[in-house]
Structure formats: C-alpha cells, structure tokens
Design an enzyme around this catalytic site. Structure first.
Site, PDB file in Angstrom:
ATOM      1  N   TYR A 290      44.351   3.686 -40.774  1.00  0.00           N
ATOM      2  CA  TYR A 290      43.242   2.742 -40.569  1.00  0.00           C
ATOM      3  C   TYR A 290      42.571   2.416 -41.896  1.00  0.00           C
ATOM      4  O   TYR A 290      42.094   1.306 -42.090  1.00  0.00           O
ATOM      5  CB  TYR A 290      42.211   3.299 -39.567  1.00  0.00           C
ATOM      6  CG  TYR A 290      42.517   2.921 -38.139  1.00  0.00           C
ATOM      7  CD1 TYR A 290      43.636   3.419 -37.492  1.00  0.00           C
ATOM      8  CD2 TYR A 290      41.684   2.049 -37.429  1.00  0.00           C
ATOM      9  CE1 TYR A 290      43.935   3.067 -36.185  1.00  0.00           C
ATOM     10  CE2 TYR A 290      41.969   1.687 -36.121  1.00  0.00           C
ATOM     11  CZ  TYR A 290      43.087   2.201 -35.502  1.00  0.00           C
ATOM     12  OH  TYR A 290      43.375   1.841 -34.211  1.00  0.00           O
TER      13      TYR A 290
ATOM     14  N   TYR B 215      47.266  21.805 -31.024  1.00  0.00           N
ATOM     15  CA  TYR B 215      46.059  21.558 -31.833  1.00  0.00           C
ATOM     16  C   TYR B 215      46.443  21.137 -33.252  1.00  0.00           C
ATOM     17  O   TYR B 215      46.002  20.099 -33.747  1.00  0.00           O
ATOM     18  CB  TYR B 215      45.222  22.834 -31.872  1.00  0.00           C
ATOM     19  CG  TYR B 215      43.900  22.704 -32.595  1.00  0.00           C
ATOM     20  CD1 TYR B 215      42.875  21.905 -32.073  1.00  0.00           C
ATOM     21  CD2 TYR B 215      43.656  23.389 -33.785  1.00  0.00           C
ATOM     22  CE1 TYR B 215      41.649  21.801 -32.725  1.00  0.00           C
ATOM     23  CE2 TYR B 215      42.437  23.296 -34.436  1.00  0.00           C
ATOM     24  CZ  TYR B 215      41.426  22.507 -33.907  1.00  0.00           C
ATOM     25  OH  TYR B 215      40.223  22.405 -34.549  1.00  0.00           O
TER      26      TYR B 215
ATOM     27  N   GLY C 227      29.216  19.958 -28.232  1.00  0.00           N
ATOM     28  CA  GLY C 227      29.971  21.124 -28.692  1.00  0.00           C
ATOM     29  C   GLY C 227      29.186  21.923 -29.721  1.00  0.00           C
ATOM     30  O   GLY C 227      28.048  21.589 -30.067  1.00  0.00           O
TER      31      GLY C 227
ATOM     32  N   THR D  96      34.659  21.404 -22.979  1.00  0.00           N
ATOM     33  CA  THR D  96      34.345  22.683 -23.644  1.00  0.00           C
ATOM     34  C   THR D  96      32.898  22.700 -24.144  1.00  0.00           C
ATOM     35  O   THR D  96      32.359  23.775 -24.404  1.00  0.00           O
ATOM     36  CB  THR D  96      35.309  22.977 -24.830  1.00  0.00           C
ATOM     37  OG1 THR D  96      35.287  21.869 -25.736  1.00  0.00           O
ATOM     38  CG2 THR D  96      36.728  23.214 -24.342  1.00  0.00           C
TER      39      THR D  96
END
Ligand code: UDP
Length: 313
Positions: free
Chosen positions: A163, A149, A13, A38
């Site tokens: 995490y 998004y 990307g 993309t």
C-alpha cells in the site's frame, strides 16, 4: 486546524486500550473498534462519558464503510496475540492479520490517514541471529502451529509495504517484542500473567521446558510511547519496539517468586512446538530514529503489574 482523530483497531485489547488512553491524554479524538473476541470492555470502562471517545463493536474484516468524517491515523492492533489465543482461534488470527489488515489499509487510503501496523518479534521466528535487528529476515516454520500468527503478521507487513509503494499510503511498521503490564488477561496463557497469578494463588509456577529459553520484557507504557513516537516519525521501514533486558524463563520465574513474596515451587511442563529459543530486540533504530528507549525497569514494571493482577484475583 481542528482536533486530530485516530481510529484504534483492537481498542479493547491490552495494548490497544493503553494506546487509547495515551491518544486521549494527548488531546486526540479516538474511535475504538473491537469485536471483543480477546479484548474486553472492562479495559475501556473508565472512558465512559468521555466525549472524545467512541466505541464500535465490529469485526475489522467486514470493512469500514461506516466510518464517517476525517481520520488522521489508523492504528491496527486487532489480533489475538498470545500463543494460546491464536492456537485456539487459528482462522480468526489468519483472517484478521490478512483480510483485516487489508480493510484497515483501505480505510487509511480512503481517508488519507497515516497507518501503523502492530507487527511482532514473531516475524523473526526461532531466530538464528541474536539479538534481532530489523534487517534479519527470520526463521519461521510456515506450517507449524504458530504460523497462523507469524505468517499472518509477515503478510501484514508485506501488504502494508505494498500500500505504501503502489497506493502512496503513509505507513509505519512496529515490531513489538514481549510486552506486559496491567490489563493483560489473567488467563491469556502468556508467561507474565500466568506465573504471577500462580504465585499470588500459592500454586506452583509452570516453566515450559528447562526454562533456558530467553525473552526480554517491555513495560506497556514504554511500548505505547514507542508507538506514539513512531507514528509521529516518517519512518517507513520496520522498527523494533521492545526492552533489550534479556533473561531466561527460569530467571523470570525466580523474579516472580521474589517480587510476589511467595515461596511457591517451580514445576516443568513440556516446551510448546517451535517455541523460540532466544529473543532480544536490537533497538538501535528506535534509539536513533525515534529517540526512544524503555524507561521503566523490570522490578518497577512488574511491581505495578503484580498490584493490578492482585486486584483481579
Ligand atoms: N512459558 C512458560 N510457562 C507458561 C507460559 C509460557 O514457561 O506458563 C514460556 C513459553 O514457553 C515461552 C516464554 O515463556 O518460552 C514466553 O511465552 P509467552 O507465551 O509469554 O510469549 P511468547 O514469547 O512465546 O510469544
């Protein structure tokens, strides 16, 4: 101690490929991963034959059982990131920002690697606080078209912190504001490539709405330097990485006319739903914690970008 090794997700990307270049230049070994929905291999072609770089075409949502050997860092830059991309690929965007991030965190956990997630200024939505500090919780429409998004990235931040808290993974969160430069796709729909391509082709510049909405544009090399410094810091909380130089989109369009040397007209088109009215990063945290601030001025960065776009046309 041996060479350091990073796994860069979304390596083909726009930002991922520049990050790849930086880590290779710093002497690291890079494993790039991308499913090319993309991204494009053109962004990595110059690395053919580089013994420290390897690439795997894979969807990060499928997991990383195949990654062998030690890993020092995992950088997750895998996501459609322009409004038209994520509106055309809503399910891929939601999935890569949720399942994909979980798999990427599992990889970092299994390898004892530091994890850095590319989050976004979109977590602030259409902000009611201006400029935006990291302490601002945002104003996102959770059921609007941009939510695929924005909410995926908000989830990505939440699972990253989980995490960290529960599995002791060493994590970083970068909130990336509008970034531009070479290797942006000419047709990704974002205002920088779109208007520059229009100007270079002698077409009218499409300004959405009245153009009074603002953005603050950061040159990609500055962004990458921010990512480098953030990874090497020990800062667990989100850090804004962007250029505070704010302008209206109408001002931006006039700069494009000037910098491209083209007297093309400006035409107005409807404003997309939930388009943020204003956006400007407060980078106090990046300045104090990372010693980082943008170095490349607007005209200089735009000049380099326009040169690159010119070659593509
Ligand atoms: N925009 C525009 N014309 C275009 C593309 C975008 O006026 O051809 C506007 C868009 O409505 C937004 C701003 O430019 O207000 C930045 O849009 P972009 O898609 O680059 O990124 P965003 O910051 O919205 O994610």
């Amino acid at each position: 101690m041996g060479e350091k090794r990073v796994v860069i997700l979304g390596a083909a990307g726009f930002i991922g490929s520049h990050l790849t270049d930086r880590f290779l230049a710093e002497g690291w070994t890079v494993l790039g991963v991308d499913n090319l929905i993309t991204g494009t291999m053109r962004n990595l072609r110059h690395l053919e034959g580089n013994a420290r770089f390897s690439f795997v075409n894979a969807d990060i949502c499928d997991g990383f059982g195949w990654v062998e050997g030690p890993v020092d860092a995992v950088l997750d830059f895998a996501s459609p990131a322009s409004p038209i991309d994520y509106l055309e690929k809503p399910f891929e965007t939601l999935k890569v920002g949720s399942v994909g991030v979980e798999k990427a965190l599992d990889l970092a956990w299994a390898k004892g690697a530091t994890f850095l997630i590319a989050s976004t200024s979109e977590v602030y939505g259409d902000p009611l606080e201006h400029p935006q500090k990291e302490s601002y919780w945002g104003n996102v429409n959770p059921v609007g078209p941009r939510a695929v998004y924005d909410e995926a990235k908000r989830f990505a931040e939440a699972i990253t912190m989980a995490y960290r808290r529960y599995r002791k993974v060493d994590t970083r969160i970068a909130r990336i504001f509008n970034t531009y430069g070479p290797r942006m796709r000419l047709n990704d729909g974002r205002v920088v490539p779109t208007l520059v391509a229009q100007a270079l082709r002698g077409e009218p510049l499409t300004v959405f709405g009245d153009g009074s909405q603002t953005r603050s544009f950061c040159y990609v090399d500055d962004n990458v330097d921010g990512m480098w410094r953030l990874l090497h810091s020990s800062e667990p909380d989100p850090v804004n990485i962007g250029n505070p130089h704010e302008m209206t989109i109408l001002q931006f369009a006039k700069s494009v006319q000037r910098l491209c040397g083209r007297d093309v007209p400006i035409v107005h088109r409807p404003l997309p739903q939930d388009d943020p009215r204003v956006r400007q990063p407060d980078i106090t945290r990046a300045r104090t914690l990372l010693g980082w601030e943008p170095k490349v001025g607007f005209d200089e960065g735009m000049g380099r970008s326009i040169e690159w776009f010119r070659q593509q046309i």
